[in-house]
Design an enzyme around this catalytic site. Structure first.
Site, PDB file in Angstrom:
ATOM      1  N   SER A  94       0.934  -1.299   0.175  1.00 17.44           N
ATOM      2  CA  SER A  94      -0.118   0.159   0.068  1.00 17.44           C
ATOM      3  C   SER A  94       0.887   1.309   0.093  1.00 17.44           C
ATOM      4  O   SER A  94       2.014   1.140   0.455  1.00 17.44           O
ATOM      5  CB  SER A  94      -0.807  -0.079   1.208  1.00 17.44           C
ATOM      6  OG  SER A  94      -0.981   1.218   1.829  1.00 17.44           O
ATOM      7  N   LYS A  95       0.210   2.263  -0.510  1.00 19.42           N
ATOM      8  CA  LYS A  95       1.199   3.601  -0.517  1.00 19.42           C
ATOM      9  C   LYS A  95       1.229   4.016   0.722  1.00 19.42           C
ATOM     10  O   LYS A  95       2.359   4.764   0.926  1.00 19.42           O
ATOM     11  CB  LYS A  95       0.213   4.532  -1.169  1.00 19.42           C
ATOM     12  CG  LYS A  95       0.119   4.430  -2.830  1.00 19.42           C
ATOM     13  CD  LYS A  95      -0.459   5.741  -3.198  1.00 19.42           C
ATOM     14  CE  LYS A  95      -0.684   5.593  -4.784  1.00 19.42           C
ATOM     15  NZ  LYS A  95      -1.609   6.571  -5.378  1.00 19.42           N
ATOM     16  N   ARG A  96       0.705   3.460   1.701  1.00 23.26           N
ATOM     17  CA  ARG A  96       0.974   4.095   3.227  1.00 23.26           C
ATOM     18  C   ARG A  96       2.006   3.232   3.852  1.00 23.26           C
ATOM     19  O   ARG A  96       2.636   3.633   4.718  1.00 23.26           O
ATOM     20  CB  ARG A  96      -0.342   3.724   3.876  1.00 23.26           C
ATOM     21  CG  ARG A  96      -1.423   4.921   3.516  1.00 23.26           C
ATOM     22  CD  ARG A  96      -2.447   4.741   4.733  1.00 23.26           C
ATOM     23  NE  ARG A  96      -3.262   3.509   4.235  1.00 23.26           N
ATOM     24  CZ  ARG A  96      -4.078   3.416   3.174  1.00 23.26           C
ATOM     25  NH1 ARG A  96      -4.246   4.520   2.412  1.00 23.26           N
ATOM     26  NH2 ARG A  96      -4.841   2.312   2.917  1.00 23.26           N
TER      27      ARG A  96
END
Ligand code: GLU
Length: 527
Positions: free
Chosen positions: A284-286
């Protein structure tokens, strides 16, 4: 720590450069594109997509187009746009057409191509390939609820598909602003995906979709295929998350060909596999390790990061994990990309990075480390010749010991730090020497004090200041003289002079530091 700049002429290709360059000279009509939206920081999934497109262009002697899909004014930012340019430059992936370099299809920023999209949307309306849709968000939601209740696949109901001119006029008179919606032909869609093989989407799963919002804002659904057609893109290689938009885009391509946008051919599509992170969840981008900036800050070298990313869904064969991007480009074919999800393994990425660091020439590694030392404040903005010379001498001692440039910075900063009361050419403009408090606490006790005192005396009496002579003197005093085990004898000296338990080899460190500063640091800790 701030990531420093890399030189523009990055040596992505230390091995095989000449051979690959010769291959790369040939031209073909393959045109691929990398077309991110400038929202947020570039992430590794994006870099993998850019890399596979770049490698395919290089391999085929084709053209690598870089396009910025900045049509979402609410989410796009100039800062993110600059980060994208900077990211590709840092990675050494130059583009043949795109921002900064221009090209026959300029401009390459969608925000500067709005008139074109407007014109195409009008021509699609005129040709009957699209229609004005007056449904409000609430009405659309209602339609979806009804479809769900009836057990049907939710999608546009077709309510505005066949409005008469009178009905349209009525709705306009009500003050409704229409969106432009594409009229899907109602047939199933099949294409031979370059990665996944033949794929079919049933017509019912691909309802009519919006091209231009009621506000007049064109959407990705319109701008991306329009530009791919206009820019004569031949191969669309992109993430699997975009798979479901492909049938819609193929249908739009057919319409674009009929209204004379592009050269009438539909590109081939290849959907690159998902990248899975921890716990087998999509990266995930996170996740911090998904951000390109994280790798730059940690001191990954572009060669190492790209080498690792190339393995996410592809392999050069023969169980080889270590190769240059020129070698990749020489053999890369989309047909060899594996459709199964790829697992992101930070350990392996780091190991490959370490291998690349070991591969670098001394001067090259020294200049990369210099930028990180400056960014970290361990060296002044403009290092002196003496500082550069010392760094160069030190590099061979740490090259095998670090996995990232940042680790190198941690191991080397002590050489440049200023010692109270001692003027030295290598400490011009650098911070004061400090020790890691935890490392000090873990090695310094009464026994260590005795060892340090003996070491101080032996070093003060040493004739020659070479690592060989220093090793002999210290072994003689501490191991033979005091009967200490080497680890106990030398650990405290290492912390005393380098400030840390992890440093370049001890005797070499002492030699690099010089007599005066080494003795001063021992005295300082003894007091
Ligand atoms: N701008 C789109 C994105 O960033 C590009 C998708 C595509 O390659 O078609 O996801």
């Amino acid at each position: 720590m701030q990531a420093p700049e890399q030189p523009a002429d990055l040596q992505v290709c230390r091995t095989g450069t000449a051979r690959a360059a010769a291959n790369l000279g040939r031209m073909s009509d393959v045109r691929v594109r990398f077309c991110p939206s400038p929202t947020g920081n570039p992430h590794v999934g994006m870099v993998r997509t850019a890399l596979f497109n770049w490698a395919y262009a290089k391999h085929t002697g084709g053209t690598f187009v870089f396009r910025i899909e900045d049509t979402d004014s609410a989410r796009d930012s100039e800062q993110s746009y600059q980060q994208l340019l900077d990211a590709l430059s840092w990675l050494g992936m130059s583009w043949d057409e795109g921002p900064e370099v221009g090209g026959p299809h300029a401009p390459y920023r969608q925000s500067q191509r709005m008139d074109f999209y407007k014109d195409v949307a009008q021509r699609l309306l005129d040709g009957g390939f699209a229609y004005h849709c007056f449904c409000t968000p609430e009405e659309l939601e209602e339609q979806r609820e009804q479809q769900k209740a009836a057990g049907r696949t939710p999608g546009y109901s077709g309510r505005c598909r066949d409005l008469s001119a009178v009905q349209r006029a009525e709705r306009l008179a009500e003050g409704r602003q229409p969106a432009v919606r594409f009229r899907m032909p109602g047939t199933d869609f099949t294409w031979d995906d370059l990665v996944r093989g033949p794929l079919t989407f049933a017509a019912e799963h691909v309802p009519d979709y919006v091209l231009v919002r009621a506000s007049g804002e064109p959407l990705y659904t319109l701008t991306n295929p329009c530009d791919d057609a206009d820019m004569e893109i031949t191969h669309v290689l992109r993430g699997e998350d975009l798979l479901s938009s492909t049938p819609r885009q193929i249908a739009l391509y057919d319409a674009l060909a009929k209204i004379g946008v592009g050269n009438g051919t539909t590109p081939r599509f290849g959907h690159l596999p998902y990248v899975m992170g921890e716990g087998n969840k999509k990266l995930s981008k996170r996740d911090p390790e998904s951000s390109l900036q994280w790798y730059r800050d940690e001191g990954f070298v572009p060669e190492g990061l790209l080498n690792y990313l190339s393995l996410l869904g592809w392999s050069i064969g023969d169980d080889r994990d270590f190769f240059s991007m020129a070698e990749m480009a020489e053999v890369f074919d989309v047909a060899d990309v594996n459709a199964n999800p790829a697992r992101f393994d930070l350990k392996k990425c780091t190991a490959i990075n370490a291998a690349w660091i070991r591969e670098l020439a001394t001067d090259d590694l020294a200049s990369r480390l210099e930028r990180y030392l400056i960014a970290d404040g361990a060296l002044p903005e403009k290092p002196t010749h003496a500082q550069q010379a010392l760094l160069r001498r030190a590099v061979p001692y740490v090259q095998e010991r670090m996995e990232t440039l940042r680790q190198g910075v941690h191991m080397l900063a002590f050489l440049f730090a200023t010692d109270a009361g001692i003027y030295d050419e290598v400490t011009v403009g650098t911070p004061a020497f400090e020790r890691d408090a935890a490392d000090v606490a873990s090695v310094i006790n009464d026994d260590a004090r005795a060892a340090l005192q003996a070491a101080r005396d032996a070093l003060a009496a040493a004739g020659e200041w070479t690592h060989e002579a220093l090793e002999a003197a210290l072994r003689n005093a501490l191991v033979e003289g005091l009967g200490l085990k080497p680890k106990l004898a030398f650990g405290p000296i290492r912390v005393a002079v380098s400030g840390r338990r992890v440093s370049p080899p001890l005797f070499e460190s002492l030699e690099l530091l010089g007599r005066e500063r080494a003795l001063a640091r021992l005295d300082d800790l003894l007091n």
